[in-house]
Design a protein around this motif. Structure first.
Motif, PDB file in Angstrom:
ATOM      1  N   TYR A 299     -18.124-120.345 -37.876  1.00 28.45           N
ATOM      2  CA  TYR A 299     -18.936-121.548 -37.724  1.00 28.45           C
ATOM      3  C   TYR A 299     -18.829-122.002 -36.274  1.00 28.45           C
ATOM      4  N   ARG A 300     -19.728-122.878 -35.890  1.00 28.19           N
ATOM      5  CA  ARG A 300     -19.623-123.496 -34.567  1.00 28.19           C
ATOM      6  C   ARG A 300     -20.078-124.954 -34.649  1.00 28.19           C
ATOM      7  N   GLN A 301     -19.553-125.739 -33.724  1.00 37.46           N
ATOM      8  CA  GLN A 301     -19.944-127.135 -33.639  1.00 37.46           C
ATOM      9  C   GLN A 301     -20.081-127.523 -32.181  1.00 37.46           C
ATOM     10  N   ALA A 302     -21.279-127.902 -31.818  1.00 39.15           N
ATOM     11  CA  ALA A 302     -21.553-128.369 -30.460  1.00 39.15           C
ATOM     12  C   ALA A 302     -21.401-129.891 -30.427  1.00 39.15           C
ATOM     13  N   PRO A 303     -21.152-130.458 -29.258  1.00 37.15           N
ATOM     14  CA  PRO A 303     -20.990-131.911 -29.158  1.00 37.15           C
ATOM     15  C   PRO A 303     -22.203-132.643 -29.707  1.00 37.15           C
TER      16      PRO A 303
ATOM     17  N   SER B 255     -24.381-111.636 -42.798  1.00 33.31           N
ATOM     18  CA  SER B 255     -25.534-112.516 -42.666  1.00 33.31           C
ATOM     19  C   SER B 255     -25.358-113.343 -41.403  1.00 33.31           C
ATOM     20  N   TYR B 256     -26.490-113.759 -40.825  1.00 29.75           N
ATOM     21  CA  TYR B 256     -26.469-114.445 -39.537  1.00 29.75           C
ATOM     22  C   TYR B 256     -27.426-115.624 -39.537  1.00 29.75           C
ATOM     23  N   ALA B 257     -27.091-116.629 -38.744  1.00 25.05           N
ATOM     24  CA  ALA B 257     -28.041-117.696 -38.476  1.00 25.05           C
ATOM     25  C   ALA B 257     -29.199-117.117 -37.668  1.00 25.05           C
ATOM     26  N   ASP B 258     -30.385-117.649 -37.888  1.00 24.14           N
ATOM     27  CA  ASP B 258     -31.556-117.145 -37.176  1.00 24.14           C
ATOM     28  C   ASP B 258     -31.365-117.225 -35.661  1.00 24.14           C
ATOM     29  N   SER B 259     -30.665-118.244 -35.207  1.00 20.02           N
ATOM     30  CA  SER B 259     -30.514-118.477 -33.768  1.00 20.02           C
ATOM     31  C   SER B 259     -29.669-117.405 -33.072  1.00 20.02           C
ATOM     32  N   VAL B 260     -28.915-116.617 -33.845  1.00 17.16           N
ATOM     33  CA  VAL B 260     -28.039-115.615 -33.217  1.00 17.16           C
ATOM     34  C   VAL B 260     -28.382-114.189 -33.627  1.00 17.16           C
ATOM     35  N   LYS B 261     -29.342-114.020 -34.523  1.00 15.02           N
ATOM     36  CA  LYS B 261     -29.708-112.676 -34.976  1.00 15.02           C
ATOM     37  C   LYS B 261     -30.127-111.811 -33.802  1.00 15.02           C
ATOM     38  N   GLY B 262     -29.599-110.595 -33.781  1.00 13.56           N
ATOM     39  CA  GLY B 262     -29.918-109.665 -32.705  1.00 13.56           C
ATOM     40  C   GLY B 262     -29.039-109.822 -31.480  1.00 13.56           C
TER      41      GLY B 262
ATOM     42  N   LYS C  72     -23.448-132.518 -32.612  1.00 14.44           N
ATOM     43  CA  LYS C  72     -24.218-131.777 -33.619  1.00 14.44           C
ATOM     44  C   LYS C  72     -23.344-131.460 -34.817  1.00 14.44           C
ATOM     45  N   GLN C  73     -24.025-131.140 -35.919  1.00 11.77           N
ATOM     46  CA  GLN C  73     -23.295-130.766 -37.126  1.00 11.77           C
ATOM     47  C   GLN C  73     -22.750-129.350 -36.991  1.00 11.77           C
ATOM     48  N   ARG C  74     -21.675-129.115 -37.714  1.00 20.53           N
ATOM     49  CA  ARG C  74     -21.123-127.773 -37.749  1.00 20.53           C
ATOM     50  C   ARG C  74     -22.106-126.860 -38.468  1.00 20.53           C
ATOM     51  N   GLU C  75     -22.297-125.645 -37.948  1.00 21.33           N
ATOM     52  CA  GLU C  75     -23.236-124.719 -38.560  1.00 21.33           C
ATOM     53  C   GLU C  75     -22.618-123.343 -38.732  1.00 21.33           C
ATOM     54  N   LEU C  76     -23.070-122.654 -39.774  1.00 14.86           N
ATOM     55  CA  LEU C  76     -22.611-121.295 -40.018  1.00 14.86           C
ATOM     56  C   LEU C  76     -23.316-120.355 -39.042  1.00 14.86           C
ATOM     57  N   VAL C  77     -22.532-119.559 -38.338  1.00 14.63           N
ATOM     58  CA  VAL C  77     -23.074-118.595 -37.389  1.00 14.63           C
ATOM     59  C   VAL C  77     -23.260-117.233 -38.047  1.00 14.63           C
ATOM     60  N   ALA C  78     -22.221-116.780 -38.738  1.00 16.38           N
ATOM     61  CA  ALA C  78     -22.277-115.462 -39.373  1.00 16.38           C
ATOM     62  C   ALA C  78     -21.164-115.363 -40.394  1.00 16.38           C
TER      63      ALA C  78
ATOM     64  N   GLU D 128     -18.757-110.536 -31.954  1.00 15.78           N
ATOM     65  CA  GLU D 128     -19.241-110.035 -30.673  1.00 15.78           C
ATOM     66  C   GLU D 128     -20.488-110.823 -30.316  1.00 15.78           C
ATOM     67  N   MET D 129     -20.467-111.468 -29.158  1.00 21.79           N
ATOM     68  CA  MET D 129     -21.577-112.331 -28.751  1.00 21.79           C
ATOM     69  C   MET D 129     -22.169-111.798 -27.447  1.00 21.79           C
ATOM     70  N   ASN D 130     -23.420-111.433 -27.490  1.00 22.78           N
ATOM     71  CA  ASN D 130     -24.127-110.913 -26.323  1.00 22.78           C
ATOM     72  C   ASN D 130     -25.314-111.803 -25.975  1.00 22.78           C
ATOM     73  N   SER D 131     -25.821-111.620 -24.775  1.00 27.34           N
ATOM     74  CA  SER D 131     -26.988-112.396 -24.311  1.00 27.34           C
ATOM     75  C   SER D 131     -26.785-113.883 -24.568  1.00 27.34           C
ATOM     76  N   LEU D 132     -25.627-114.366 -24.184  1.00 26.74           N
ATOM     77  CA  LEU D 132     -25.283-115.760 -24.472  1.00 26.74           C
ATOM     78  C   LEU D 132     -26.184-116.733 -23.729  1.00 26.74           C
ATOM     79  N   LYS D 133     -26.439-117.851 -24.397  1.00 23.63           N
ATOM     80  CA  LYS D 133     -27.316-118.892 -23.871  1.00 23.63           C
ATOM     81  C   LYS D 133     -26.530-120.204 -23.770  1.00 23.63           C
ATOM     82  N   PRO D 134     -26.965-121.102 -22.915  1.00 26.40           N
ATOM     83  CA  PRO D 134     -26.267-122.400 -22.845  1.00 26.40           C
ATOM     84  C   PRO D 134     -26.179-123.103 -24.197  1.00 26.40           C
ATOM     85  N   GLU D 135     -27.167-122.918 -25.034  1.00 25.73           N
ATOM     86  CA  GLU D 135     -27.148-123.570 -26.351  1.00 25.73           C
ATOM     87  C   GLU D 135     -26.135-122.948 -27.316  1.00 25.73           C
ATOM     88  N   ASP D 136     -25.501-121.863 -26.913  1.00 28.07           N
ATOM     89  CA  ASP D 136     -24.411-121.298 -27.713  1.00 28.07           C
ATOM     90  C   ASP D 136     -23.086-122.012 -27.442  1.00 28.07           C
ATOM     91  N   THR D 137     -23.069-122.896 -26.466  1.00 30.86           N
ATOM     92  CA  THR D 137     -21.855-123.635 -26.145  1.00 30.86           C
ATOM     93  C   THR D 137     -21.424-124.475 -27.339  1.00 30.86           C
TER      94      THR D 137
END
Length: 113
Positions: free
Chosen positions: A37-41, A58-65, A43-49, A81-90
């Motif tokens: 799971y992850r939780q950004a400042p 299974s994966y959240a749509d925001s991280v698929k691929g 924001k609610q905690r969300e399931l990543v995978a 394993e996290m690739n092609s990281l984006k600022p919104e992954d913080t």
């Protein structure tokens, strides 16, 4: 009782990669569904995978691929394993076992230039 300890977080530039690890105590690791799971400042905690005992994922749509969850039952460890990281992954990333029955302390991932 299961204890979970995450590692591998840090600061990375956009487009970069990180691999998170979660080491679990206890002999029943292989029987649990494990998740991240992850939780950004602010924001609610969300399931990543998540990954079942049989290896189904299974994966959240925001991280698929971009993210891949895996497990090594011999080492009682689950990885993200996290690739092609984006600022919104913080966020703070948390490892869980048994559909949230057990939680780690979290590890910070910051994606910034």
């Amino acid at each position: 009782q299961v204890q979970l300890v995450e590692s591998g977080g840090g600061l990375v530039q956009p487009g970069g990669s990180l691999r998170l690890s979660c080491a679990a105590s206890g002999s029943t690791f292989s029987g649990y569904t494990m998740g991240w799971y992850r939780q950004a400042p602010g924001k609610q905690r969300e399931l990543v995978a998540d990954i079942t005992r049989y290896g189904s994922t299974s994966y959240a749509d925001s991280v698929k691929g971009r993210f891949t969850i895996s497990r090594d039952n011999a080492k009682n460890t689950v990885y993200l394993e996290m690739n092609s990281l984006k600022p919104e992954d913080t966020a703070v990333y948390y490892c869980t076992a048994a559909y949230g029955a057990y939680w780690g302390q979290g590890t910070q991932v910051t994606v910034s230039s």
